[in-house]
Design an enzyme around this catalytic site. Structure first.
Site, short mmCIF file in Angstrom:
data_model
loop_
_atom_site.label_atom_id
_atom_site.label_comp_id
_atom_site.label_asym_id
_atom_site.label_seq_id
_atom_site.Cartn_x
_atom_site.Cartn_y
_atom_site.Cartn_z
CB SER A 23 4.08 -3.09 -2.38
OG SER A 23 3.94 -3.03 -3.78
CG HIS A 50 1.81 -0.21 -3.71
ND1 HIS A 50 3.18 -0.29 -3.61
CD2 HIS A 50 1.47 1.01 -3.22
CE1 HIS A 50 3.63 0.83 -3.07
NE2 HIS A 50 2.61 1.62 -2.81
CG ASP A 143 4.86 4.29 -1.61
OD1 ASP A 143 5.08 5.45 -1.20
OD2 ASP A 143 3.72 3.87 -1.84
#
Length: 186
Positions: A23, A50, A143
């Site tokens: 991310s 992400h 995540d």
């Protein structure tokens, strides 16, 4: 009637799949990882990063391509995965595997993201089992944690960036607090 050549079939099958999730700060971290992959790697690499809804995956692929001899592509729906290639999930699409085929969908966000690392990792765990390798790099929140648990539960290997070396320690730290990883990289 065609004669089915089992040896030829087996030579063309993906034996290993490396799934990478990152991310915030992820582009730099992913570059460090893919720079180390040998050109003759017997694996395919699928990446969930992400991204902003407005991101252009082709631009990111161009950045990755400058740092590896492996062919880099944006993941496409219903396309067969090939060893020695790096695939990046598209913004706003979950990336999954079913056997050796990639699938994209725009189902609900998971962990506030689409694409979600967990979605990819869980499908990789189911279809590749002990031939799966999950890697969690820099990022906030968690995540990738449940997906990494799935990979570990199915006999795959779990690697995580050292939280003290990550630009954002949240995702690697979340994995480390819940799963016994196989390797922690700086």
């Amino acid at each position: 009637m065609q004669i089915f050549n089992i040896a030829e079939y087996l030579m063309n099958q993906i034996r290993n799949l490396i799934a990478i999730g990152a991310s915030a700060g992820g582009i730099k971290a992913i570059i460090k990882v893919i720079e180390g992959f040998p050109q003759n790697i017997d694996a395919a690499i699928l990446i969930v990063l992400h991204l902003s809804r407005k991101s252009n995956a082709d631009n990111i692929i161009e950045i990755f391509q400058r740092h590896t001899a492996l062919q880099c592509e944006v993941a496409m729906d219903k396309v067969e995965i090939e060893r020695g290639k790096i695939y990046l999930a598209q913004p706003e699409h979950h990336l999954l595997v079913h056997g050796s085929i990639m699938h994209l969908n725009n189902g609900p966000e998971e962990n506030r993201y689409r694409p979600s690392i967990d979605v990819l990792f869980r499908s990789v765990a189911v279809h590749f089992g002990n031939r799966a390798i999950g890697i969690i790099l820099t990022g906030m929140l968690e995540d990738g944690t449940s997906g990494m648990h799935a990979i570990k539960s199915c006999g795959g290997l779990c690697l995580v960036q050292n939280p003290s070396e990550a630009e954002y320690a949240g995702m690697p730290r979340s994995v480390l607090t819940r799963i016994e990883v196989d390797y922690m990289a700086d």
